[in-house]
Design an enzyme around this catalytic site. Sequence first.
Site, mmCIF file in Angstrom:
data_model
loop_
_atom_site.group_PDB
_atom_site.id
_atom_site.type_symbol
_atom_site.label_atom_id
_atom_site.label_comp_id
_atom_site.label_asym_id
_atom_site.label_seq_id
_atom_site.Cartn_x
_atom_site.Cartn_y
_atom_site.Cartn_z
ATOM 1 N N ASP A 68 -6.500 -7.126 -6.227
ATOM 2 C CA ASP A 68 -5.560 -7.991 -5.153
ATOM 3 C C ASP A 68 -6.797 -9.234 -4.813
ATOM 4 O OD1 ASP A 68 -4.421 -8.872 -2.999
ATOM 5 O OD2 ASP A 68 -5.119 -7.090 -1.478
ATOM 6 N N PHE B 12 -11.436 -5.960 -5.532
ATOM 7 C CA PHE B 12 -11.117 -6.674 -4.347
ATOM 8 C C PHE B 12 -10.710 -5.804 -3.160
ATOM 9 C CE2 PHE B 12 -10.022 -9.398 -8.036
ATOM 10 C CZ PHE B 12 -10.982 -10.398 -7.922
ATOM 11 N N ARG C 57 0.823 -1.251 -0.082
ATOM 12 C CA ARG C 57 0.137 0.094 0.083
ATOM 13 C C ARG C 57 0.929 1.239 -0.050
ATOM 14 N NH1 ARG C 57 -3.115 -2.936 4.446
ATOM 15 N NH2 ARG C 57 -4.442 -4.034 3.430
ATOM 16 N N ASP D 181 -15.924 -4.945 -4.427
ATOM 17 C CA ASP D 181 -15.888 -6.202 -3.811
ATOM 18 C C ASP D 181 -17.292 -6.845 -3.851
ATOM 19 O OD1 ASP D 181 -13.733 -7.106 -1.416
ATOM 20 O OD2 ASP D 181 -15.534 -8.124 -1.381
ATOM 21 N N SER D 182 -17.361 -8.376 -3.809
ATOM 22 C CA SER D 182 -18.154 -8.861 -3.587
ATOM 23 C C SER D 182 -19.071 -9.173 -2.309
ATOM 24 C CB SER D 182 -18.388 -10.374 -4.271
ATOM 25 O OG SER D 182 -17.315 -11.088 -3.460
ATOM 26 N N CYS E 54 -1.870 -13.743 -3.698
ATOM 27 C CA CYS E 54 -1.543 -14.562 -2.260
ATOM 28 C C CYS E 54 -1.466 -15.653 -2.473
ATOM 29 C CB CYS E 54 -2.338 -13.592 -1.200
ATOM 30 S SG CYS E 54 -4.095 -14.206 -1.544
HETATM 31 N N1 SAH Z 1 -7.201 -5.643 -0.916
HETATM 32 C C1 SAH Z 1 -7.579 -5.946 0.385
HETATM 33 C C2 SAH Z 1 -7.759 -7.316 0.604
HETATM 34 C C3 SAH Z 1 -8.412 -8.162 -0.571
HETATM 35 S S1 SAH Z 1 -8.784 -9.890 -0.013
HETATM 36 C C4 SAH Z 1 -6.955 -4.903 1.241
HETATM 37 O O1 SAH Z 1 -5.984 -4.515 0.909
HETATM 38 O O2 SAH Z 1 -7.298 -4.997 2.533
HETATM 39 C C5 SAH Z 1 -9.896 -10.255 -0.984
HETATM 40 C C6 SAH Z 1 -11.165 -9.568 -1.182
HETATM 41 O O3 SAH Z 1 -11.718 -10.157 -2.382
HETATM 42 C C7 SAH Z 1 -12.062 -10.001 -0.004
HETATM 43 O O4 SAH Z 1 -12.564 -8.821 0.284
HETATM 44 C C8 SAH Z 1 -13.418 -10.747 -0.734
HETATM 45 O O5 SAH Z 1 -14.524 -10.218 -0.146
HETATM 46 C C9 SAH Z 1 -13.147 -10.457 -2.182
HETATM 47 N N2 SAH Z 1 -13.663 -11.369 -3.047
HETATM 48 C C10 SAH Z 1 -13.392 -12.674 -3.329
HETATM 49 N N3 SAH Z 1 -14.317 -13.023 -4.387
HETATM 50 C C11 SAH Z 1 -14.612 -12.003 -5.053
HETATM 51 C C12 SAH Z 1 -15.292 -11.736 -6.335
HETATM 52 N N4 SAH Z 1 -15.307 -13.073 -7.038
HETATM 53 N N5 SAH Z 1 -15.620 -10.743 -6.719
HETATM 54 C C13 SAH Z 1 -15.440 -9.501 -5.828
HETATM 55 N N6 SAH Z 1 -14.688 -9.614 -4.597
HETATM 56 C C14 SAH Z 1 -14.372 -10.814 -4.308
#
Ligand code: SAH
Length: 393
Positions: free
Chosen positions: A297, A229, A212, A251-252, A337
């Site tokens: 991410d 995400f 970040r 996000d979903s 990750c």
């Molecule tokens: N970028 C964030 C961490 C991401 S973790 C940070 O810096 O804190 C991954 C995220 O993806 C989670 O919030 C989860 O809810 C979301 N997620 C998982 N599958 C998804 C999808 N198909 N579409 C959208 N979001 C999704």
Amino acid sequence: MVLSGVEMVKLKAGADKRIRDGHSWIFSNELVDGFQSYESGRPVQVVDHKGKLIGVGTVNPHSLIAVRLFCRERVEIGQAFLRQRIARAVALRERLLPGERVCRLIYGESDGLPGLIVDRYGDVLVVQSGTAGMDRLLPIVTNLLVESFSPRAIVMANDASVRELEGIRLYREVAWGSLGGPVAVEQDGLRFLVDPLHGQKTGLFLDQRWSRLLLASFIRPGDRVLDLFCYSGGFGLYALKAGAAHVTFVDSSQAALDMAAENSRLNGFGERISLVKADVFEFVKSPSERFDAVVLDPPALAKGRKNVPAALRGYRDLNARAMVWANNGGILATASCSGLVHVDSWLDSLREAAQKAQKTLRFIARGGQSPDHPVLASMPETEYLKFAIGVIE
Ligand code: SAH
């Protein structure tokens, strides 16, 4: 010389090399029969095929990783030993991040404490145990954490699916003290709400802190940013603090978006955000706008070894789509990750993504997990997070 009451496991001939080189996992097919009847999670002493001591650890006959080695000497894995290991882990954070109250205090094998993760959110500690062996030690670990930190609460976030591989139950609860709701913390001058009881993982993705900061260093005042995400908004918030005019969070999970919105308000950015609840895999297919910076991410796409080729195609396709959302000369900040995906294969998938999107990708920075998640050189499995920033044209 044996530790009384501690069972013995014996390595097959030739199986000791990797372990002597500093790896701490012993697979079930590397052991001479006999360990199968041992009680899951019990301490064991490990000897090579000639009977020479290798070290002490914990056993789980139900797991592919049958033994996790804690120490190369003949010691009792008890209070004194754990106190010393925890102190060593805490001292490293103090050395790397002096005075930091929000960080990963203990990162499993890298800190000589296989199966144990402890994240600190000010006066609240969130613990994850991933093994039967660590589960048995949790009462001692909890007492030692209370002794060192006098926390307001200790939460056991023991609901990760890896526990199924160990045959141990999934649960999440306050194990010590009490917790009324989300915890307010501060990191790099930003305020975050963390919900250890209902959030994902331990509540915040501390591993991305350095990424970040890296992204923020390339944000110019007035930039428009797409945070795909987003979870509770980590990347977007750092971009807003760096002067971004607007962040679109996607996000979903509604709970994640609610947190991203709340965190934006807490930091005075409430007017500079949009929230989109969508499946990113679908969302990215229809570019409706161009951004100065796009963050990608995703959750781990490779859940098992068999799944790696499909995951790499997933990274390629997602990144190819994401690149189209960047304006000419815009930035893509992308992460993986998946511990099972090697950094070289992942970088290849990014090259293929650029070809597929018919874009020129120039890498300007690369990173990985933050320093409070150290990578044990003798155990590549301790490295999982990959991060790259590129300029897209
Ligand atoms: N970028 C964030 C961490 C991401 S973790 C940070 O810096 O804190 C991954 C995220 O993806 C989670 O919030 C989860 O809810 C979301 N997620 C998982 N599958 C998804 C999808 N198909 N579409 C959208 N979001 C999704």
